[in-house]
Write a protein that holds these residues in place. Structure first.
Motif, PDB file in Angstrom:
ATOM      1  N   MET A   1     -34.107  -7.536   7.757  1.00 45.99           N
ATOM      2  CA  MET A   1     -33.267  -8.608   8.147  1.00 45.99           C
ATOM      3  C   MET A   1     -32.440 -10.057   7.450  1.00 45.99           C
ATOM      4  O   MET A   1     -33.026  -9.418   6.239  1.00 45.99           O
ATOM      5  CB  MET A   1     -33.808  -9.539   9.484  1.00 45.99           C
ATOM      6  CG  MET A   1     -34.388  -8.001  10.732  1.00 45.99           C
ATOM      7  SD  MET A   1     -35.394  -9.046  12.104  1.00 45.99           S
ATOM      8  CE  MET A   1     -33.993  -9.879  12.436  1.00 45.99           C
ATOM      9  N   ALA A   2     -31.230 -10.740   8.808  1.00 44.70           N
ATOM     10  CA  ALA A   2     -31.002 -11.142   7.572  1.00 44.70           C
ATOM     11  C   ALA A   2     -31.555 -12.747   7.353  1.00 44.70           C
ATOM     12  O   ALA A   2     -32.345 -12.428   8.400  1.00 44.70           O
ATOM     13  CB  ALA A   2     -29.761 -11.571   7.524  1.00 44.70           C
ATOM     14  N   ALA A   3     -31.639 -13.595   6.352  1.00 44.60           N
ATOM     15  CA  ALA A   3     -32.161 -15.265   7.513  1.00 44.60           C
ATOM     16  C   ALA A   3     -31.725 -15.510   8.304  1.00 44.60           C
ATOM     17  O   ALA A   3     -30.953 -14.735   9.057  1.00 44.60           O
ATOM     18  CB  ALA A   3     -31.587 -15.847   5.589  1.00 44.60           C
ATOM     19  N   ARG A   4     -32.942 -16.666   8.505  1.00 45.48           N
ATOM     20  CA  ARG A   4     -33.015 -17.186  10.174  1.00 45.48           C
ATOM     21  C   ARG A   4     -31.299 -18.056  10.409  1.00 45.48           C
ATOM     22  O   ARG A   4     -30.433 -17.465  11.195  1.00 45.48           O
ATOM     23  CB  ARG A   4     -33.895 -17.607  10.969  1.00 45.48           C
ATOM     24  CG  ARG A   4     -33.768 -18.096  12.283  1.00 45.48           C
ATOM     25  CD  ARG A   4     -35.375 -18.959  12.283  1.00 45.48           C
ATOM     26  NE  ARG A   4     -36.010 -18.459  12.056  1.00 45.48           N
ATOM     27  CZ  ARG A   4     -37.596 -18.520  12.134  1.00 45.48           C
ATOM     28  NH1 ARG A   4     -37.424 -19.802  12.169  1.00 45.48           N
ATOM     29  NH2 ARG A   4     -38.088 -17.982  11.644  1.00 45.48           N
ATOM     30  N   TRP A   5     -30.885 -18.638   9.739  1.00 47.54           N
ATOM     31  CA  TRP A   5     -29.604 -19.516   9.594  1.00 47.54           C
ATOM     32  C   TRP A   5     -28.424 -18.023   9.753  1.00 47.54           C
ATOM     33  O   TRP A   5     -27.631 -18.001  10.340  1.00 47.54           O
ATOM     34  CB  TRP A   5     -29.375 -20.193   8.495  1.00 47.54           C
ATOM     35  CG  TRP A   5     -29.003 -19.139   7.240  1.00 47.54           C
ATOM     36  CD1 TRP A   5     -29.890 -19.236   6.082  1.00 47.54           C
ATOM     37  CD2 TRP A   5     -27.815 -19.292   6.576  1.00 47.54           C
ATOM     38  NE1 TRP A   5     -29.126 -18.389   5.098  1.00 47.54           N
ATOM     39  CE2 TRP A   5     -28.231 -18.472   5.183  1.00 47.54           C
ATOM     40  CE3 TRP A   5     -26.133 -19.092   6.784  1.00 47.54           C
ATOM     41  CZ2 TRP A   5     -26.520 -17.778   4.549  1.00 47.54           C
ATOM     42  CZ3 TRP A   5     -24.922 -18.140   6.218  1.00 47.54           C
ATOM     43  CH2 TRP A   5     -25.868 -17.625   5.502  1.00 47.54           C
ATOM     44  N   ALA A   6     -28.668 -16.715   8.551  1.00 47.65           N
ATOM     45  CA  ALA A   6     -27.516 -16.224   8.860  1.00 47.65           C
ATOM     46  C   ALA A   6     -26.776 -15.377  10.688  1.00 47.65           C
ATOM     47  O   ALA A   6     -26.761 -15.061  10.765  1.00 47.65           O
ATOM     48  CB  ALA A   6     -28.142 -14.804   7.494  1.00 47.65           C
ATOM     49  N   GLU A   7     -28.601 -14.908  10.750  1.00 44.45           N
ATOM     50  CA  GLU A   7     -28.943 -14.474  12.547  1.00 44.45           C
ATOM     51  C   GLU A   7     -28.106 -14.897  13.069  1.00 44.45           C
ATOM     52  O   GLU A   7     -27.291 -14.454  13.930  1.00 44.45           O
ATOM     53  CB  GLU A   7     -30.739 -14.048  12.697  1.00 44.45           C
ATOM     54  CG  GLU A   7     -31.091 -13.313  11.461  1.00 44.45           C
ATOM     55  CD  GLU A   7     -32.125 -12.897  11.814  1.00 44.45           C
ATOM     56  OE1 GLU A   7     -32.133 -13.526  12.924  1.00 44.45           O
ATOM     57  OE2 GLU A   7     -32.896 -11.817  11.658  1.00 44.45           O
ATOM     58  N   ALA A   8     -28.518 -16.388  12.914  1.00 45.72           N
ATOM     59  CA  ALA A   8     -27.276 -17.292  14.104  1.00 45.72           C
ATOM     60  C   ALA A   8     -26.373 -17.450  13.735  1.00 45.72           C
ATOM     61  O   ALA A   8     -25.458 -16.894  15.016  1.00 45.72           O
ATOM     62  CB  ALA A   8     -28.280 -18.324  13.993  1.00 45.72           C
ATOM     63  N   LEU A   9     -25.571 -17.637  12.279  1.00 45.30           N
ATOM     64  CA  LEU A   9     -24.834 -18.059  12.800  1.00 45.30           C
ATOM     65  C   LEU A   9     -24.066 -15.729  12.670  1.00 45.30           C
ATOM     66  O   LEU A   9     -22.457 -16.285  13.334  1.00 45.30           O
ATOM     67  CB  LEU A   9     -24.377 -17.917  10.771  1.00 45.30           C
ATOM     68  CG  LEU A   9     -22.898 -19.109  10.667  1.00 45.30           C
ATOM     69  CD1 LEU A   9     -22.927 -20.106  11.754  1.00 45.30           C
ATOM     70  CD2 LEU A   9     -22.234 -18.976   8.665  1.00 45.30           C
ATOM     71  N   LEU A  10     -24.156 -15.176  12.553  1.00 43.24           N
ATOM     72  CA  LEU A  10     -23.627 -13.446  12.933  1.00 43.24           C
ATOM     73  C   LEU A  10     -23.610 -13.003  13.655  1.00 43.24           C
ATOM     74  O   LEU A  10     -22.344 -13.176  14.480  1.00 43.24           O
ATOM     75  CB  LEU A  10     -24.701 -12.558  12.067  1.00 43.24           C
ATOM     76  CG  LEU A  10     -24.243 -12.817  10.552  1.00 43.24           C
ATOM     77  CD1 LEU A  10     -25.282 -11.239   9.629  1.00 43.24           C
ATOM     78  CD2 LEU A  10     -23.011 -11.485  10.270  1.00 43.24           C
ATOM     79  N   LYS A  11     -24.587 -13.747  14.809  1.00 42.54           N
ATOM     80  CA  LYS A  11     -24.369 -14.023  16.198  1.00 42.54           C
ATOM     81  C   LYS A  11     -23.072 -14.307  16.558  1.00 42.54           C
ATOM     82  O   LYS A  11     -22.173 -13.818  17.800  1.00 42.54           O
ATOM     83  CB  LYS A  11     -25.947 -14.262  17.561  1.00 42.54           C
ATOM     84  CG  LYS A  11     -25.571 -14.551  18.704  1.00 42.54           C
ATOM     85  CD  LYS A  11     -26.939 -14.586  19.279  1.00 42.54           C
ATOM     86  CE  LYS A  11     -26.667 -14.220  20.860  1.00 42.54           C
ATOM     87  NZ  LYS A  11     -28.446 -15.129  21.205  1.00 42.54           N
ATOM     88  N   LEU A  12     -23.252 -15.578  16.085  1.00 44.85           N
ATOM     89  CA  LEU A  12     -21.854 -16.688  16.491  1.00 44.85           C
ATOM     90  C   LEU A  12     -20.662 -16.092  16.173  1.00 44.85           C
ATOM     91  O   LEU A  12     -19.644 -15.890  17.226  1.00 44.85           O
ATOM     92  CB  LEU A  12     -22.036 -17.855  16.469  1.00 44.85           C
ATOM     93  CG  LEU A  12     -21.186 -19.246  16.192  1.00 44.85           C
ATOM     94  CD1 LEU A  12     -20.094 -19.231  17.850  1.00 44.85           C
ATOM     95  CD2 LEU A  12     -21.376 -20.141  15.721  1.00 44.85           C
ATOM     96  N   GLN A  13     -20.651 -15.777  15.030  1.00 47.78           N
ATOM     97  CA  GLN A  13     -19.337 -14.825  14.601  1.00 47.78           C
ATOM     98  C   GLN A  13     -18.971 -14.095  15.293  1.00 47.78           C
ATOM     99  O   GLN A  13     -17.681 -13.593  15.376  1.00 47.78           O
ATOM    100  CB  GLN A  13     -19.651 -14.643  12.839  1.00 47.78           C
ATOM    101  CG  GLN A  13     -18.562 -13.777  12.359  1.00 47.78           C
ATOM    102  CD  GLN A  13     -18.157 -13.529  11.103  1.00 47.78           C
ATOM    103  OE1 GLN A  13     -18.368 -14.855   9.936  1.00 47.78           O
ATOM    104  NE2 GLN A  13     -18.934 -12.592   9.652  1.00 47.78           N
TER     105      GLN A  13
END
Length: 237
Positions: A1-13
Protein backbone atom coordinates in the motif's frame (compact mmCIF):
# COMPACT_ATOMS: atom_id res chain seq x y z
CA UNK A 1 0.00 0.00 0.00
CA UNK A 2 1.02 3.61 -0.50
CA UNK A 3 1.92 5.95 2.34
CA UNK A 4 -1.00 7.13 4.48
CA UNK A 5 -0.91 10.67 3.10
CA UNK A 6 -0.93 9.30 -0.46
CA UNK A 7 -3.83 6.98 0.30
CA UNK A 8 -5.89 9.91 1.60
CA UNK A 9 -4.95 12.04 -1.40
CA UNK A 10 -5.68 9.20 -3.84
CA UNK A 11 -9.14 8.79 -2.34
CA UNK A 12 -9.85 12.50 -2.77
CA UNK A 13 -8.34 12.51 -6.24
CA UNK A 14 -10.55 9.62 -7.35
CA UNK A 15 -13.59 11.68 -6.40
CA UNK A 16 -12.30 14.87 -8.03
CA UNK A 17 -11.30 13.16 -11.26
CA UNK A 18 -14.71 11.54 -11.46
CA UNK A 19 -16.36 14.93 -10.92
CA UNK A 20 -14.17 16.44 -13.63
CA UNK A 21 -14.99 13.59 -16.01
CA UNK A 22 -18.72 13.99 -15.38
CA UNK A 23 -18.63 17.77 -15.74
CA UNK A 24 -16.68 17.46 -18.99
CA UNK A 25 -19.26 15.05 -20.33
CA UNK A 26 -22.09 17.28 -19.16
CA UNK A 27 -20.54 20.27 -20.92
CA UNK A 28 -20.64 18.39 -24.24
CA UNK A 29 -24.34 17.61 -24.04
CA UNK A 30 -25.68 21.02 -25.17
CA UNK A 31 -23.75 20.75 -28.43
CA UNK A 32 -24.98 17.18 -28.99
CA UNK A 33 -28.54 18.23 -28.21
CA UNK A 34 -28.18 21.21 -30.54
CA UNK A 35 -27.02 18.91 -33.32
CA UNK A 36 -30.08 16.72 -32.78
CA UNK A 37 -32.35 19.77 -32.91
CA UNK A 38 -30.72 20.86 -36.16
CA UNK A 39 -31.29 17.40 -37.64
CA UNK A 40 -34.90 17.42 -36.50
CA UNK A 41 -35.51 20.90 -37.89
CA UNK A 42 -33.87 19.93 -41.19
CA UNK A 43 -36.09 16.85 -41.50
CA UNK A 44 -39.22 18.85 -40.72
CA UNK A 45 -38.19 21.60 -43.14
CA UNK A 46 -37.54 19.04 -45.87
CA UNK A 47 -41.09 17.68 -45.53
CA UNK A 48 -42.51 21.22 -45.48
CA UNK A 49 -40.56 22.05 -48.65
CA UNK A 50 -41.96 18.96 -50.38
CA UNK A 51 -45.49 19.94 -49.34
CA UNK A 52 -44.96 23.49 -50.59
CA UNK A 53 -43.64 22.17 -53.91
CA UNK A 54 -46.83 20.15 -54.39
CA UNK A 55 -48.97 23.13 -53.40
CA UNK A 56 -47.17 25.35 -55.90
CA UNK A 57 -47.91 22.88 -58.72
CA UNK A 58 -51.56 22.84 -57.69
CA UNK A 59 -51.68 26.63 -57.66
CA UNK A 60 -50.06 26.73 -61.10
CA UNK A 61 -52.71 24.31 -62.39
CA UNK A 62 -55.50 26.45 -61.00
CA UNK A 63 -53.96 29.54 -62.56
CA UNK A 64 -53.79 27.84 -65.95
CA UNK A 65 -57.41 26.66 -65.61
CA UNK A 66 -58.39 30.22 -64.77
CA UNK A 67 -56.70 31.40 -67.97
CA UNK A 68 -58.66 28.76 -69.93
CA UNK A 69 -61.91 29.99 -68.40
CA UNK A 70 -61.09 33.56 -69.37
CA UNK A 71 -60.31 32.59 -72.95
CA UNK A 72 -63.48 30.50 -73.21
CA UNK A 73 -65.50 33.39 -71.86
CA UNK A 74 -63.85 35.73 -74.35
CA UNK A 75 -64.59 33.37 -77.24
CA UNK A 76 -68.21 33.00 -76.15
CA UNK A 77 -68.57 36.76 -76.09
CA UNK A 78 -66.91 37.13 -79.50
CA UNK A 79 -69.16 34.45 -80.97
CA UNK A 80 -72.20 36.29 -79.70
CA UNK A 81 -70.92 39.58 -81.07
CA UNK A 82 -69.94 38.12 -84.45
CA UNK A 83 -73.57 37.54 -85.42
CA UNK A 84 -74.20 41.23 -85.10
CA UNK A 85 -71.14 42.43 -87.04
CA UNK A 86 -71.90 43.69 -90.55
CA UNK A 87 -68.42 44.40 -91.81
CA UNK A 88 -66.55 41.43 -93.15
CA UNK A 89 -63.20 42.70 -91.93
CA UNK A 90 -64.46 42.93 -88.38
CA UNK A 91 -66.05 39.51 -88.65
CA UNK A 92 -62.82 37.97 -89.95
CA UNK A 93 -60.87 39.68 -87.17
CA UNK A 94 -63.20 38.17 -84.59
CA UNK A 95 -62.84 34.72 -86.13
CA UNK A 96 -59.06 35.14 -86.08
CA UNK A 97 -59.14 36.06 -82.41
CA UNK A 98 -61.38 33.10 -81.63
CA UNK A 99 -59.04 30.74 -83.52
CA UNK A 100 -56.01 32.17 -81.72
CA UNK A 101 -57.76 31.73 -78.37
CA UNK A 102 -58.67 28.15 -79.26
CA UNK A 103 -55.01 27.41 -79.91
CA UNK A 104 -54.04 29.01 -76.60
CA UNK A 105 -56.75 26.97 -74.87
CA UNK A 106 -55.40 23.76 -76.42
CA UNK A 107 -51.87 24.57 -75.27
CA UNK A 108 -53.12 25.46 -71.81
CA UNK A 109 -55.16 22.28 -71.53
CA UNK A 110 -52.02 20.30 -72.38
CA UNK A 111 -50.22 22.23 -69.67
CA UNK A 112 -53.00 21.37 -67.21
CA UNK A 113 -52.51 17.68 -67.92
CA UNK A 114 -48.75 18.04 -67.40
CA UNK A 115 -49.30 19.84 -64.11
CA UNK A 116 -51.73 17.16 -62.96
CA UNK A 117 -49.07 14.51 -63.60
CA UNK A 118 -46.45 16.64 -61.85
CA UNK A 119 -48.79 17.12 -58.90
CA UNK A 120 -49.33 13.37 -58.52
CA UNK A 121 -45.57 12.78 -58.59
CA UNK A 122 -45.04 15.58 -56.08
CA UNK A 123 -47.69 14.09 -53.78
CA UNK A 124 -46.03 10.68 -53.95
CA UNK A 125 -42.63 12.21 -53.17
CA UNK A 126 -44.14 14.18 -50.29
CA UNK A 127 -45.86 11.15 -48.76
CA UNK A 128 -42.74 9.00 -49.00
CA UNK A 129 -40.54 11.74 -47.57
CA UNK A 130 -43.03 12.43 -44.81
CA UNK A 131 -43.11 8.77 -43.82
CA UNK A 132 -39.33 8.44 -43.83
CA UNK A 133 -38.71 11.72 -42.04
CA UNK A 134 -41.35 11.07 -39.41
CA UNK A 135 -39.46 7.91 -38.47
CA UNK A 136 -36.20 9.88 -38.40
CA UNK A 137 -37.74 12.67 -36.31
CA UNK A 138 -39.15 10.14 -33.83
CA UNK A 139 -35.71 8.54 -33.51
CA UNK A 140 -34.13 11.96 -32.99
CA UNK A 141 -36.68 12.85 -30.33
CA UNK A 142 -36.05 9.58 -28.53
CA UNK A 143 -32.29 10.22 -28.59
CA UNK A 144 -32.85 13.79 -27.40
CA UNK A 145 -34.96 12.53 -24.49
CA UNK A 146 -32.23 10.06 -23.61
CA UNK A 147 -29.68 12.88 -23.49
CA UNK A 148 -31.98 14.92 -21.25
CA UNK A 149 -32.30 11.96 -18.88
CA UNK A 150 -28.54 11.36 -19.08
CA UNK A 151 -27.88 15.00 -18.19
CA UNK A 152 -30.09 14.57 -15.15
CA UNK A 153 -28.17 11.47 -14.08
CA UNK A 154 -24.84 13.28 -14.50
CA UNK A 155 -25.99 16.24 -12.43
CA UNK A 156 -27.29 13.92 -9.73
CA UNK A 157 -24.00 12.02 -9.50
CA UNK A 158 -21.97 15.24 -9.50
CA UNK A 159 -24.08 16.67 -6.69
CA UNK A 160 -23.70 13.46 -4.68
CA UNK A 161 -19.92 13.37 -5.14
CA UNK A 162 -19.56 17.03 -4.17
CA UNK A 163 -21.68 16.44 -1.08
CA UNK A 164 -19.45 13.53 -0.03
CA UNK A 165 -16.17 15.29 -0.93
CA UNK A 166 -15.70 17.18 2.38
CA UNK A 167 -15.34 13.85 4.21
CA UNK A 168 -12.43 12.94 1.91
CA UNK A 169 -10.85 16.38 2.29
CA UNK A 170 -10.60 15.87 6.04
CA UNK A 171 -7.95 13.23 5.52
CA UNK A 172 -5.54 15.68 3.81
CA UNK A 173 -3.53 18.38 5.61
CA UNK A 174 -4.14 22.00 4.60
CA UNK A 175 -0.77 22.64 2.95
CA UNK A 176 -0.96 19.49 0.84
CA UNK A 177 -4.59 20.24 0.00
CA UNK A 178 -3.75 23.75 -1.20
CA UNK A 179 -1.03 22.47 -3.53
CA UNK A 180 -3.26 19.62 -4.66
CA UNK A 181 -6.08 22.03 -5.60
CA UNK A 182 -3.68 24.18 -7.64
CA UNK A 183 -2.44 21.12 -9.54
CA UNK A 184 -6.00 19.88 -10.04
CA UNK A 185 -6.93 23.22 -11.61
CA UNK A 186 -4.02 23.00 -14.05
CA UNK A 187 -4.67 22.73 -17.76
CA UNK A 188 -2.41 19.75 -18.41
CA UNK A 189 -5.13 17.31 -17.38
CA UNK A 190 -2.63 15.17 -15.43
CA UNK A 191 -3.80 14.02 -11.98
CA UNK A 192 -2.07 15.92 -9.16
CA UNK A 193 -0.86 12.69 -7.54
CA UNK A 194 0.90 10.15 -9.75
CA UNK A 195 2.66 6.88 -9.14
CA UNK A 196 6.37 6.33 -9.57
CA UNK A 197 7.31 3.11 -11.34
CA UNK A 198 10.89 2.05 -11.94
CA UNK A 199 11.89 5.46 -10.55
CA UNK A 200 9.97 7.19 -13.40
CA UNK A 201 7.42 9.91 -12.63
CA UNK A 202 3.92 9.14 -13.92
CA UNK A 203 3.40 12.79 -14.87
CA UNK A 204 6.52 14.05 -16.68
CA UNK A 205 7.96 10.56 -17.33
CA UNK A 206 11.39 11.62 -16.18
CA UNK A 207 13.54 9.85 -13.58
CA UNK A 208 12.96 11.17 -10.07
CA UNK A 209 15.87 12.18 -7.89
CA UNK A 210 17.47 9.87 -5.34
CA UNK A 211 16.31 12.24 -2.59
CA UNK A 212 12.73 11.99 -3.80
CA UNK A 213 12.98 8.21 -3.76
CA UNK A 214 14.29 8.32 -0.20
CA UNK A 215 11.51 10.65 0.93
CA UNK A 216 8.83 8.41 -0.61
CA UNK A 217 10.36 5.32 1.01
CA UNK A 218 10.11 7.12 4.34
CA UNK A 219 6.42 7.87 3.67
CA UNK A 220 6.91 11.65 3.46
CA UNK A 221 4.82 13.93 1.27
CA UNK A 222 6.92 14.13 -1.90
CA UNK A 223 6.80 16.05 -5.17
CA UNK A 224 8.60 15.46 -8.44
CA UNK A 225 11.31 18.10 -8.82
CA UNK A 226 10.72 18.19 -12.58
CA UNK A 227 6.94 18.68 -12.85
CA UNK A 228 6.06 19.41 -9.19
CA UNK A 229 3.29 16.82 -9.14
CA UNK A 230 2.85 14.75 -6.00
CA UNK A 231 4.44 11.33 -6.36
CA UNK A 232 4.15 8.13 -4.38
CA UNK A 233 5.38 4.54 -4.29
CA UNK A 234 3.42 1.37 -3.69
CA UNK A 235 4.71 -1.58 -1.70
CA UNK A 236 6.29 -3.21 -4.74
CA UNK A 237 8.49 -0.21 -5.35
Amino acid sequence: MAARWAEALLKLQTVDLRIRELETRLALLPKEMGTLKDKRDAAVAEVAAAANAAKKIELDRRHVESEIEKLNAENKKLQQQSSMVKKNTEYQAMLGTIALNEKKIGDLESRVLELMDEFEEAKKAYRKLKQNNEAAVNAIRAEFDELVAFAGDLKKEIAQLKAERPADVCGVDNETLARYNRLLAGKDGVPPLVKVENEICGSCHLRVTRQAMTNMQKGAVTSCENCMHFIYLDDAE
